[in-house]
Design an enzyme around this catalytic site. Structure first.
Site, PDB file in Angstrom:
ATOM      1  N   LYS A  42       0.818  -1.200   0.000  1.00 44.35           N
ATOM      2  CA  LYS A  42       0.000   0.000   0.000  1.00 44.35           C
ATOM      3  C   LYS A  42       0.854   1.253   0.000  1.00 44.35           C
ATOM      4  O   LYS A  42       0.364   2.352  -0.202  1.00 44.35           O
ATOM      5  CB  LYS A  42      -0.874   0.022   1.276  1.00 44.35           C
ATOM      6  CG  LYS A  42      -1.715  -1.223   1.441  1.00 44.35           C
ATOM      7  CD  LYS A  42      -2.323  -1.257   2.860  1.00 44.35           C
ATOM      8  CE  LYS A  42      -3.046  -2.591   3.046  1.00 44.35           C
ATOM      9  NZ  LYS A  42      -3.256  -2.871   4.461  1.00 44.35           N
ATOM     10  N   GLU A  98       7.247   2.366  -6.449  1.00 50.18           N
ATOM     11  CA  GLU A  98       7.417   1.843  -5.091  1.00 50.18           C
ATOM     12  C   GLU A  98       7.707   2.989  -4.134  1.00 50.18           C
ATOM     13  O   GLU A  98       8.200   4.049  -4.543  1.00 50.18           O
ATOM     14  CB  GLU A  98       8.541   0.794  -5.118  1.00 50.18           C
ATOM     15  CG  GLU A  98       8.925   0.148  -3.820  1.00 50.18           C
ATOM     16  CD  GLU A  98       7.826  -0.606  -3.080  1.00 50.18           C
ATOM     17  OE1 GLU A  98       6.743  -0.049  -2.876  1.00 50.18           O
ATOM     18  OE2 GLU A  98       8.077  -1.754  -2.667  1.00 50.18           O
ATOM     19  N   ASP A 102      14.659  -0.825   0.374  1.00 54.18           N
ATOM     20  CA  ASP A 102      15.423  -1.026   1.605  1.00 54.18           C
ATOM     21  C   ASP A 102      16.407  -2.172   1.387  1.00 54.18           C
ATOM     22  O   ASP A 102      17.522  -1.943   0.917  1.00 54.18           O
ATOM     23  CB  ASP A 102      14.438  -1.290   2.747  1.00 54.18           C
ATOM     24  CG  ASP A 102      15.113  -1.360   4.094  1.00 54.18           C
ATOM     25  OD1 ASP A 102      16.314  -1.074   4.176  1.00 54.18           O
ATOM     26  OD2 ASP A 102      14.439  -1.709   5.087  1.00 54.18           O
ATOM     27  N   PHE A 153      14.332   4.519  10.067  1.00 51.19           N
ATOM     28  CA  PHE A 153      12.968   4.116   9.749  1.00 51.19           C
ATOM     29  C   PHE A 153      12.094   5.352   9.534  1.00 51.19           C
ATOM     30  O   PHE A 153      11.940   6.174  10.424  1.00 51.19           O
ATOM     31  CB  PHE A 153      12.376   3.230  10.852  1.00 51.19           C
ATOM     32  CG  PHE A 153      11.184   2.472  10.365  1.00 51.19           C
ATOM     33  CD1 PHE A 153      11.339   1.249   9.725  1.00 51.19           C
ATOM     34  CD2 PHE A 153       9.906   2.999  10.492  1.00 51.19           C
ATOM     35  CE1 PHE A 153      10.237   0.552   9.236  1.00 51.19           C
ATOM     36  CE2 PHE A 153       8.794   2.308  10.003  1.00 51.19           C
ATOM     37  CZ  PHE A 153       8.968   1.092   9.375  1.00 51.19           C
ATOM     38  N   ASP A 160       4.340   3.385   6.333  1.00 48.35           N
ATOM     39  CA  ASP A 160       3.700   3.115   7.624  1.00 48.35           C
ATOM     40  C   ASP A 160       4.662   2.569   8.664  1.00 48.35           C
ATOM     41  O   ASP A 160       5.736   2.052   8.344  1.00 48.35           O
ATOM     42  CB  ASP A 160       2.597   2.078   7.443  1.00 48.35           C
ATOM     43  CG  ASP A 160       3.162   0.676   7.186  1.00 48.35           C
ATOM     44  OD1 ASP A 160       3.945   0.521   6.235  1.00 48.35           O
ATOM     45  OD2 ASP A 160       2.836  -0.253   7.957  1.00 48.35           O
ATOM     46  N   ARG A 166       0.490   6.516   7.450  1.00 50.17           N
ATOM     47  CA  ARG A 166       0.542   6.660   5.989  1.00 50.17           C
ATOM     48  C   ARG A 166      -0.031   8.004   5.547  1.00 50.17           C
ATOM     49  O   ARG A 166       0.317   8.522   4.500  1.00 50.17           O
ATOM     50  CB  ARG A 166      -0.270   5.547   5.315  1.00 50.17           C
ATOM     51  CG  ARG A 166       0.305   4.158   5.494  1.00 50.17           C
ATOM     52  CD  ARG A 166      -0.379   3.195   4.549  1.00 50.17           C
ATOM     53  NE  ARG A 166      -0.231   1.793   4.919  1.00 50.17           N
ATOM     54  CZ  ARG A 166       0.807   1.033   4.593  1.00 50.17           C
ATOM     55  NH1 ARG A 166       1.797   1.540   3.891  1.00 50.17           N
ATOM     56  NH2 ARG A 166       0.861  -0.228   4.960  1.00 50.17           N
TER      57      ARG A 166
END
Ligand code: IMP
Ligand code: MG
Length: 182
Positions: A42, A98, A102, A153, A160, A166
């Site tokens: 998502k 995308e 990572d 992160f 998310d 999000r």
């Protein structure tokens, strides 16, 4: 909600102007070719929605949803398709959209699987690229990249943490305290 954001990394403004540039490049490169943009659910939804509205050539869109198998952190490289494309991509100019690269497992798998379906071409557009050491990341060629970021992160603008954040309009760094409180 913002109590779990350590700091803002990329502002709405910066995202908007980078997207303008990416859209211009994509429109120029794919002129006359009607590319199929495939959003990976998502995380790419917000980026994709903004990006496609700035691309001024005919395009089509589709979506795919995948998830990594097995032990969450360093998975085996096995990815599972949760939702496949609606239509075949044979002979199409495919552009995968995308949110972030990572470890590269997801995009490595997707380019392999979609590449087997005989598209005319296949390229990647990723909003973010996380800088990791070579032993932690597959070498994946990103043709259109929004921003390279440090190995932290991030959340927001589609990305998310445990399903949340999000809807943040910017990209921020998650406060590690958010993990330890769980
Ligand atoms: P990869 O397969 O390790 O390249 O991971 C790609 C996926 O992991 C992305 O599509 C994201 O959903 C997720 N991901 C990786 N890093 C982050 C991050 O910093 N924040 C949120 N999601 C992330
Ligand atoms: Mg995700």
């Amino acid at each position: 909600m913002d109590c779990n954001i350590k700091r803002m990394l990329i502002s709405e403004e910066a995202i908007r102007s980078r997207i303008d540039e990416l859209a211009t490049e994509i429109a120029r490169d794919y002129k006359g070719r009607k590319p199929l943009l495939i959003g990976i659910l998502k995380g790419s939804v917000v980026f994709m929605a903004d990006l496609i509205r700035k691309i001024d050539i005919p395009i089509e869109i589709d979506f795919m949803s995948v998830s990594s198998y097995g032990n969450d952190t360093s998975s085996s490289g096995v990815v599972r398709i949760l939702k496949d494309l609606d239509s075949p991509i044979t002979g199409r100019d495919v552009l995968i959209i995308e949110d972030i690269l990572d470890s590269g497992l997801t995009l490595g798998y997707l380019t392999r699987v979609l590449g087997e379906r005989q598209p005319k071409s296949i390229k990647i557009c990723s909003l973010l690229y996380k800088m990791r050491s070579a032993d932690e990341q597959l070498p994946i060629d990103i043709s259109y990249l929004g921003f390279a970021i440090e190995n932290e992160f991030v959340i927001g603008y589609g990305l998310d943490y445990a399903g949340f954040y999000r809807n943040l309009p910017f990209i921020g760094i998650l406060d590690e305290k958010a993990y330890s409180n769980e």
